[in-house]
Write an enzyme that holds these catalytic residues in place. Structure first.
Site, PDB file in Angstrom:
ATOM      1  N   TYR A   1       0.702  -1.070   0.259  1.00 45.23           N
ATOM      2  CA  TYR A   1      -0.031   0.015  -0.018  1.00 45.23           C
ATOM      3  C   TYR A   1       0.697   1.050  -0.038  1.00 45.23           C
ATOM      4  O   TYR A   1       0.511   2.153  -0.724  1.00 45.23           O
ATOM      5  CB  TYR A   1      -0.905  -0.071   1.152  1.00 45.23           C
ATOM      6  CG  TYR A   1      -1.736   1.227   1.589  1.00 45.23           C
ATOM      7  CD1 TYR A   1      -3.011   1.270   0.663  1.00 45.23           C
ATOM      8  CD2 TYR A   1      -1.502   2.110   2.466  1.00 45.23           C
ATOM      9  CE1 TYR A   1      -3.820   2.381   0.801  1.00 45.23           C
ATOM     10  CE2 TYR A   1      -2.470   3.108   2.969  1.00 45.23           C
ATOM     11  CZ  TYR A   1      -3.688   3.138   2.111  1.00 45.23           C
ATOM     12  OH  TYR A   1      -4.506   4.410   2.254  1.00 45.23           O
TER      13      TYR A   1
ATOM     14  N   LYS B   1       0.856   5.252  -2.230  1.00 45.44           N
ATOM     15  CA  LYS B   1       0.488   6.533  -1.589  1.00 45.44           C
ATOM     16  C   LYS B   1       1.656   7.369  -1.854  1.00 45.44           C
ATOM     17  O   LYS B   1       1.517   8.659  -1.785  1.00 45.44           O
ATOM     18  CB  LYS B   1       0.038   6.446   0.038  1.00 45.44           C
ATOM     19  CG  LYS B   1      -1.088   5.587   0.016  1.00 45.44           C
ATOM     20  CD  LYS B   1      -2.382   6.506  -0.690  1.00 45.44           C
ATOM     21  CE  LYS B   1      -3.677   5.723  -0.539  1.00 45.44           C
ATOM     22  NZ  LYS B   1      -4.783   6.427  -1.245  1.00 45.44           N
TER      23      LYS B   1
END
Length: 181
Positions: free
Chosen positions: A36, A40
């Site tokens: 993840y 980002k």
């Protein structure tokens, strides 16, 4: 972005906004977020680049970093996180209303880095803004910067002490799998 920016540039509307939604993982990677966090970081890099590229065009770019938010997705995410994730960052969960109010307020103020309801996360983000505009809290950030530096160093040491055994267990697990093959 590639599709919408040309349309926005052609538009007769003089003031337009693009909001990028990141998270704390836009500035900090840690155990449990290996897949993840890079996405980002990429969102933050895109926002930083576009902010600079579109300066003066009538399109303002904004970056927000919602903290852990009380949503079904967050509840689901917590089912698969390694226990070390919560040891490093015990979740302080905020309501979606509080998060959205902060985003709306930041957009209304024209801020690039939009602060959320999590003061500690805001300090971390403020510490890592690079060559982008600082938030409305810049005077406070400058005053407490020495303290923030000490706290981030201590946090880094804490995270490393929690995650080192996790890394060792991964190594042991893969060594066992290798022996079986």
């Amino acid at each position: 972005v590639k599709a919408v920016v040309p349309m926005m540039l052609k538009s007769p509307v003089s003031s337009q906004q693009i909001l990028f939604v990141g998270s704390a993982c836009s500035i900090l990677g840690f155990v449990g977020y290996t897949s993840y966090a890079p996405t980002k970081f990429a969102v933050r890099g895109l926002a930083d680049s576009l902010r600079n590229e579109l300066k003066g065009s009538g399109i303002s770019i904004h970056m927000c970093y919602p903290p852990d938010t009380d949503t079904p997705g967050f509840k689901e995410e917590n089912l698969t996180k390694p226990k070390e994730t919560n040891e490093c960052f015990p979740p302080e969960v905020f309501s979606s209303e509080a998060v959205s109010e902060c985003i709306y307020d930041g957009l209304s103020r024209g801020e690039y880095h939009i602060p959320g309801p999590d003061f500690g996360q805001n300090l971390l983000i403020g510490n890592m803004v690079g060559l982008t505009p600082r938030s409305r809290w810049a005077p406070l950030e400058m005053l407490i910067q020495p303290l923030v530096t000490v706290v981030t160093l201590a946090l880094c040491m804490k995270i490393d002490s929690v995650t080192a055994p996790y890394g060792k267990s991964l190594k042991a697990s893969y060594s066992e799998k290798l022996k079986k093959n």
